[in-house]
Design a protein around this motif. Structure first.
Motif, PDB file in Angstrom:
ATOM      1  N   SER A  94       0.678  -1.284   0.000  1.00  0.00           N
ATOM      2  CA  SER A  94      -0.035  -0.009  -0.118  1.00  0.00           C
ATOM      3  C   SER A  94       1.035   1.264  -0.088  1.00  0.00           C
ATOM      4  O   SER A  94       0.643   2.305  -0.701  1.00  0.00           O
ATOM      5  CB  SER A  94      -0.867  -0.117   1.144  1.00  0.00           C
ATOM      6  N   ALA A  95       2.092   1.173   0.632  1.00  0.00           N
ATOM      7  CA  ALA A  95       2.794   2.354   0.916  1.00  0.00           C
ATOM      8  C   ALA A  95       3.658   2.333  -0.516  1.00  0.00           C
ATOM      9  O   ALA A  95       3.812   3.693  -1.011  1.00  0.00           O
ATOM     10  CB  ALA A  95       3.609   2.261   1.992  1.00  0.00           C
ATOM     11  N   GLY A  96       3.801   1.386  -1.043  1.00  0.00           N
ATOM     12  CA  GLY A  96       4.660   1.387  -2.367  1.00  0.00           C
ATOM     13  C   GLY A  96       3.888   1.927  -3.378  1.00  0.00           C
ATOM     14  O   GLY A  96       4.320   2.686  -4.218  1.00  0.00           O
ATOM     15  N   ALA A  97       2.492   1.847  -3.608  1.00  0.00           N
ATOM     16  CA  ALA A  97       1.588   2.312  -4.355  1.00  0.00           C
ATOM     17  C   ALA A  97       1.645   3.689  -4.299  1.00  0.00           C
ATOM     18  O   ALA A  97       1.558   4.564  -5.347  1.00  0.00           O
ATOM     19  CB  ALA A  97       0.150   2.065  -4.105  1.00  0.00           C
ATOM     20  N   VAL A  98       1.630   4.236  -3.118  1.00  0.00           N
ATOM     21  CA  VAL A  98       1.685   5.704  -2.709  1.00  0.00           C
ATOM     22  C   VAL A  98       3.146   6.395  -3.316  1.00  0.00           C
ATOM     23  O   VAL A  98       2.948   7.250  -3.919  1.00  0.00           O
ATOM     24  CB  VAL A  98       1.694   6.070  -1.457  1.00  0.00           C
ATOM     25  N   LEU A  99       4.046   5.659  -3.291  1.00  0.00           N
ATOM     26  CA  LEU A  99       5.498   6.180  -3.807  1.00  0.00           C
ATOM     27  C   LEU A  99       5.340   5.998  -5.233  1.00  0.00           C
ATOM     28  O   LEU A  99       5.742   7.183  -5.803  1.00  0.00           O
ATOM     29  CB  LEU A  99       6.491   5.237  -2.973  1.00  0.00           C
ATOM     30  N   VAL A 100       4.807   5.282  -5.775  1.00  0.00           N
ATOM     31  CA  VAL A 100       4.811   5.156  -7.298  1.00  0.00           C
ATOM     32  C   VAL A 100       3.938   6.283  -7.810  1.00  0.00           C
ATOM     33  O   VAL A 100       4.344   7.085  -8.770  1.00  0.00           O
ATOM     34  CB  VAL A 100       4.361   4.026  -7.808  1.00  0.00           C
ATOM     35  N   ILE A 101       2.874   6.548  -7.062  1.00  0.00           N
ATOM     36  CA  ILE A 101       2.100   7.621  -7.733  1.00  0.00           C
ATOM     37  C   ILE A 101       2.829   9.022  -7.374  1.00  0.00           C
ATOM     38  O   ILE A 101       2.808  10.138  -8.347  1.00  0.00           O
ATOM     39  CB  ILE A 101       0.695   7.686  -6.936  1.00  0.00           C
ATOM     40  N   SER A 102       3.440   9.224  -6.251  1.00  0.00           N
ATOM     41  CA  SER A 102       4.116  10.623  -5.739  1.00  0.00           C
ATOM     42  C   SER A 102       5.309  10.714  -6.775  1.00  0.00           C
ATOM     43  O   SER A 102       5.609  11.866  -7.172  1.00  0.00           O
ATOM     44  CB  SER A 102       4.678  10.334  -4.256  1.00  0.00           C
ATOM     45  N   ILE A 103       6.026   9.523  -7.034  1.00  0.00           N
ATOM     46  CA  ILE A 103       7.269   9.819  -8.116  1.00  0.00           C
ATOM     47  C   ILE A 103       6.569  10.417  -9.311  1.00  0.00           C
ATOM     48  O   ILE A 103       7.408  11.306  -9.972  1.00  0.00           O
ATOM     49  CB  ILE A 103       7.865   8.560  -8.303  1.00  0.00           C
ATOM     50  N   VAL A 104       5.669   9.795  -9.976  1.00  0.00           N
ATOM     51  CA  VAL A 104       5.147  10.179 -11.151  1.00  0.00           C
ATOM     52  C   VAL A 104       4.593  11.372 -11.161  1.00  0.00           C
ATOM     53  O   VAL A 104       4.937  12.350 -12.001  1.00  0.00           O
ATOM     54  CB  VAL A 104       3.884   8.946 -11.782  1.00  0.00           C
ATOM     55  N   ALA A 105       3.825  11.906 -10.051  1.00  0.00           N
ATOM     56  CA  ALA A 105       3.283  13.303  -9.930  1.00  0.00           C
ATOM     57  C   ALA A 105       4.569  14.371  -9.790  1.00  0.00           C
ATOM     58  O   ALA A 105       4.475  15.382 -10.429  1.00  0.00           O
ATOM     59  CB  ALA A 105       2.572  13.351  -8.599  1.00  0.00           C
ATOM     60  N   ALA A 106       5.584  13.846  -9.125  1.00  0.00           N
ATOM     61  CA  ALA A 106       6.675  14.714  -8.903  1.00  0.00           C
ATOM     62  C   ALA A 106       7.448  14.953 -10.165  1.00  0.00           C
ATOM     63  O   ALA A 106       7.685  15.943 -10.528  1.00  0.00           O
ATOM     64  CB  ALA A 106       7.763  14.188  -8.159  1.00  0.00           C
ATOM     65  N   ILE A 107       7.588  13.799 -11.374  1.00  0.00           N
ATOM     66  CA  ILE A 107       8.100  13.893 -12.604  1.00  0.00           C
ATOM     67  C   ILE A 107       7.184  14.868 -13.459  1.00  0.00           C
ATOM     68  O   ILE A 107       7.628  15.740 -14.120  1.00  0.00           O
ATOM     69  CB  ILE A 107       8.301  12.554 -13.160  1.00  0.00           C
ATOM     70  N   ILE A 108       5.885  14.884 -13.324  1.00  0.00           N
ATOM     71  CA  ILE A 108       4.967  15.881 -14.081  1.00  0.00           C
ATOM     72  C   ILE A 108       5.206  17.039 -13.680  1.00  0.00           C
ATOM     73  O   ILE A 108       5.208  18.021 -14.717  1.00  0.00           O
ATOM     74  CB  ILE A 108       3.389  15.088 -14.026  1.00  0.00           C
ATOM     75  N   GLY A 109       5.129  17.103 -12.285  1.00  0.00           N
ATOM     76  CA  GLY A 109       5.351  18.620 -11.600  1.00  0.00           C
ATOM     77  C   GLY A 109       6.603  19.238 -12.107  1.00  0.00           C
ATOM     78  O   GLY A 109       6.466  20.441 -12.456  1.00  0.00           O
ATOM     79  N   ILE A 110       7.696  18.492 -11.979  1.00  0.00           N
ATOM     80  CA  ILE A 110       8.968  18.976 -12.403  1.00  0.00           C
ATOM     81  C   ILE A 110       8.869  19.490 -13.834  1.00  0.00           C
ATOM     82  O   ILE A 110       9.471  20.724 -14.221  1.00  0.00           O
ATOM     83  CB  ILE A 110       9.988  18.274 -12.135  1.00  0.00           C
ATOM     84  N   ASN A 111       8.503  18.735 -14.734  1.00  0.00           N
ATOM     85  CA  ASN A 111       8.183  19.037 -16.271  1.00  0.00           C
ATOM     86  C   ASN A 111       7.422  20.432 -16.591  1.00  0.00           C
ATOM     87  O   ASN A 111       7.683  21.183 -17.189  1.00  0.00           O
ATOM     88  CB  ASN A 111       7.718  17.687 -17.047  1.00  0.00           C
TER      89      ASN A 111
END
Length: 115
Positions: A94-111
């Protein structure tokens, strides 16, 4: 019809209570602080409407995932009071799922915000 409306209003009350309870959790507070920082940066960078919509979706996905993770962890803790390898796996996934979503959101935000 009146009974249906009252039932739905009660459901909304429960949902808002859930949001309130989530806002007391440390990880949700961290996500909210990150959200404030992203919104401030978006205003500073003067991002367009489409970019705001993408940022809003990312914010909703991360906070929603964090709330689901919190609910799962609380459920596992409630059901299994003692340490159990299966309970740990459930919570870790469950925590890993949050991490995956957070990483993708961070990549999108940075871009959007910096590139």
């Amino acid at each position: 019809m009146k009974k249906f409306i009252l039932k739905e209003l009660k459901s909304f009350k429960c949902a808002f209570n859930g949001i309130y309870l989530a806002l007391t959790e440390a990880h949700i507070i961290i996500q909210i602080m990150a959200t404030v920082l992203v919104i401030a940066t978006g205003y500073y960078q003067n991002i367009n409407k489409t970019e705001w919509l993408i940022i809003a979706i990312c914010i909703a996905m991360v906070i929603g995932a964090e709330m689901m993770n919190t609910a799962i962890e609380k459920t596992v803790d409630y059901i299994s009071m003692e340490q159990h390898p299966q309970a740990k796996s459930i919570k870790d996934i469950s925590a890993g799922a949050v991490l995956v979503i957070s990483i993708v959101a961070a990549i999108i935000g940075i871009n959007i915000l910096f590139l």
